[in-house]
Design an enzyme around this catalytic site. Sequence first.
Site, PDB file in Angstrom:
ATOM      1  N   THR A 142       0.796  -1.229   0.000  1.00 45.52           N
ATOM      2  CA  THR A 142       0.000   0.000   0.000  1.00 45.52           C
ATOM      3  C   THR A 142       0.827   1.277   0.000  1.00 45.52           C
ATOM      4  O   THR A 142       0.264   2.373   0.036  1.00 45.52           O
ATOM      5  CB  THR A 142      -0.929   0.033   1.238  1.00 45.52           C
ATOM      6  OG1 THR A 142      -0.130  -0.023   2.423  1.00 45.52           O
ATOM      7  CG2 THR A 142      -1.913  -1.124   1.212  1.00 45.52           C
ATOM      8  N   SER A 143       2.140   1.178  -0.042  1.00 46.51           N
ATOM      9  CA  SER A 143       2.985   2.375   0.006  1.00 46.51           C
ATOM     10  C   SER A 143       2.596   3.373  -1.081  1.00 46.51           C
ATOM     11  O   SER A 143       2.403   3.005  -2.239  1.00 46.51           O
ATOM     12  CB  SER A 143       4.458   1.987  -0.179  1.00 46.51           C
ATOM     13  OG  SER A 143       5.253   3.145  -0.405  1.00 46.51           O
ATOM     14  N   SER A 211      -2.985  -3.231   4.503  1.00 49.10           N
ATOM     15  CA  SER A 211      -1.606  -3.057   4.956  1.00 49.10           C
ATOM     16  C   SER A 211      -1.297  -3.970   6.136  1.00 49.10           C
ATOM     17  O   SER A 211      -2.196  -4.537   6.758  1.00 49.10           O
ATOM     18  CB  SER A 211      -1.342  -1.597   5.329  1.00 49.10           C
ATOM     19  OG  SER A 211      -2.288  -1.132   6.272  1.00 49.10           O
ATOM     20  N   THR A 219       7.286   2.141   8.189  1.00 54.33           N
ATOM     21  CA  THR A 219       7.038   3.475   7.633  1.00 54.33           C
ATOM     22  C   THR A 219       6.615   4.497   8.687  1.00 54.33           C
ATOM     23  O   THR A 219       6.234   5.609   8.349  1.00 54.33           O
ATOM     24  CB  THR A 219       5.955   3.417   6.541  1.00 54.33           C
ATOM     25  OG1 THR A 219       4.773   2.817   7.087  1.00 54.33           O
ATOM     26  CG2 THR A 219       6.418   2.604   5.358  1.00 54.33           C
ATOM     27  N   TYR A 480      -4.032  17.079   6.284  1.00 53.74           N
ATOM     28  CA  TYR A 480      -4.047  16.075   5.218  1.00 53.74           C
ATOM     29  C   TYR A 480      -4.726  16.700   3.995  1.00 53.74           C
ATOM     30  O   TYR A 480      -5.928  16.962   4.007  1.00 53.74           O
ATOM     31  CB  TYR A 480      -4.833  14.861   5.711  1.00 53.74           C
ATOM     32  CG  TYR A 480      -4.686  13.592   4.913  1.00 53.74           C
ATOM     33  CD1 TYR A 480      -3.956  12.524   5.406  1.00 53.74           C
ATOM     34  CD2 TYR A 480      -5.308  13.432   3.679  1.00 53.74           C
ATOM     35  CE1 TYR A 480      -3.852  11.327   4.704  1.00 53.74           C
ATOM     36  CE2 TYR A 480      -5.202  12.252   2.964  1.00 53.74           C
ATOM     37  CZ  TYR A 480      -4.467  11.205   3.484  1.00 53.74           C
ATOM     38  OH  TYR A 480      -4.360  10.028   2.788  1.00 53.74           O
TER      39      TYR A 480
END
Length: 564
Positions: A142-143, A211, A219, A480
Amino acid sequence: MPDVKHQKWWGWGYDGIPDFHYENKPGFAPFVLANIGLDLATAKVVRPPALSELNVPATKASVDDVAALAAIVGDAFALTDDEARIVHWAGRSVRDLIRTRAGNFSRVTDVVVYPGSEDEVQRVLALASERDFVVIPFGGGTSISGSLQAEDHETRVVVTVDLGRMNRLLDVDTHSGLARVQAGILGPDLEDALTARGLTMGHVPDSFTYSTLGGWVATRSSGMQSDKYGDIADIVKGLHLVRPSGVVTLRDLPSTSTGPSVREMIIGSEGRLGIITEVTIQVHKLPAKREVVAYMFPTWEAGLLAMHEISRSEAHPVFTRISDADETRFSLSTLKAPTTPLKKVASFGQERLWDYLRLRGWDTNAMCISYCCFEGSAKHNDREKDVVKAIVGRHGGIVLGGGPGAMYDQKKFDTPYIRDFLLDRNTVGDVSETAAPWSKLAEVHRKAKAAAHAALEQLGRKGFVMCHMSHSYHAGACLYFTFAFVADEGIGALSQYDAVKSAIQQSFMDSGATLSHHHGVGVEHRPWMEQDLSEEGVALMAGLFASADPGNRLNPDKVLPSPR
C-alpha cells in the site's frame, strides 16, 4: 501465487471489490464538473489492459539464483512469473499506478519469495549478501511514497521478500497488555484475532484493510485513532529485525535508558536496516461503547480553535477531525440519494438545517464539518460529549449528532477507490500530509492551497484542493491535503502531477511543517529530507545506513539516496 492476499496489480483493493459508483450520489457529478471540469457523463473511460498485453521485462535472476532461493523457502514460494513480479514491483502511489497501467515498467523485481519463518528470512538475507542481491521487504503493497521498487539503474538481481505467510498472532500477555505478532499480518486479521480475546490494538490507518503490521512499523505509520491509542511508535514495545548476520531482538520493555534508541532507529527505516519479522504491541480492552459524533462550524478558523481547545481539555476523544470548507462540500457531494421514507425525511431535515444556518448568518459554502469519536462506558462518553459540546458552542459550532458520524465511520476507507475511479478518466487525485505546531496550522493550510492552485494555474488546469485536520497532539496536529485535476493521458500525466505535488511539499517546508506525518519517505518525499532534518541530521542518518549495510543491498535509495 501462494495463498496470500494481494491487491490487484493495477489499482487499490482486491480484485472483485466493487468499484466506486456515482449514479446513486446525485451531488457527485455536478461537483466534479464544477470543480475540475470533468463531465462524467461524457468522459472517456480508460480501463487497465490485461496483464498479458503488457511487455514485462524478463527476470535477471539465473536458474541457479532461483534454485538457491527455492532451497530456502520451497519451490512453491520462489516465483518469477509475470503476475507475481508485477504485483510486487511497486506500491499504490499515483506515480506507481500511472506507470503500471501504461506498462511503463523499469526495474521490475526479479524473484518474489515467501518465507515461512524468521530463520528463512535470515537465510535469504545471508544468501543476498553472499551473491550481492538487492532485497526489498513487502507487506500489503500500500505504500504511496515509492518505498517498494528498485531504482531504474539497478543492475543486480532484485529479490522481493513478501511476509504474507508470516501472519499469526503468537502470544498475548493480558496482564501487561502486550501481544506478540508476526509482521506479515494484515490489519483486519490482526484486529479480528485480538477482538476474539476482547482486545484491540486501536491502530487504524487509511490503508488498514490492505496493509500489514510490519509495514506500519517500517514506515512510522499513524492511525485515525492515534489521539487515544498513539502512533505506531507509541504502540511498538518490542521487535525482531532480521539482518544478513543475525537478528536484532528488542525485548518488550515499557521504557529503557540504554543509549540512543535502536528501537527508534528501526521504526520508520523502510527496510534500510533489515526486515522486521515480529513485533510486540500494546493492546487494550475493547471499549464498552463507541460513538462518532458530527459537528459543524461556521468557518475553518473557528473549527481549528475548537480542535485546539479540545486537545487541552478534560475530554480525551479517540480522534478529533475537521474538514475545511472544500472537503466539506466534497463529502456532502458523495452522499447517496435517499431511498426510504425515513431517509427522505432526514434529507429534508438537512435542507431545513442549511436554511436555518443561512438565517443565522452562516455562509454555507464556508462551513466545515467535524467528527469526534468517544469510547468507554455510556457515562464516560456522555461526560466527554458534554465537554466537547460546550467547546464547540463557544466557537460558534453546532452538534449534528451521531447519524452523520456513523456515516463517516462507514465511508472512512473509500477515498482510494474514488482516486482509481478518477484515474480511469485521466484525472489525477492524490494526497500530501504534514504536521505542524498549532500556531502554524492556519498558515500551513493557506500556503499549501495557494501553492497547489498556483501550480495548477501554471499548468493551465482547473483543479480542486481540499484538506482536513486530524491526529491531534499537545503541540500541534496533522493536516491532510487532497488534490485532483484532469491530466494528460498515460505517462504524460506524471510531469503535471510532479508539479502540483512538489509545490505542496515545498510549501510545507516554507511554512515550518514536516515533509510527511505518516506516509513515510520512500523516494517521492526524499528530496525534502535535508530541509526537514538539516544537513547534519541527514549526514547522521546516512552514516547509520552506510554502517548497517555497507554492501547497499537492503532496499537501497529509500529515505536517502545511496552513495554510488
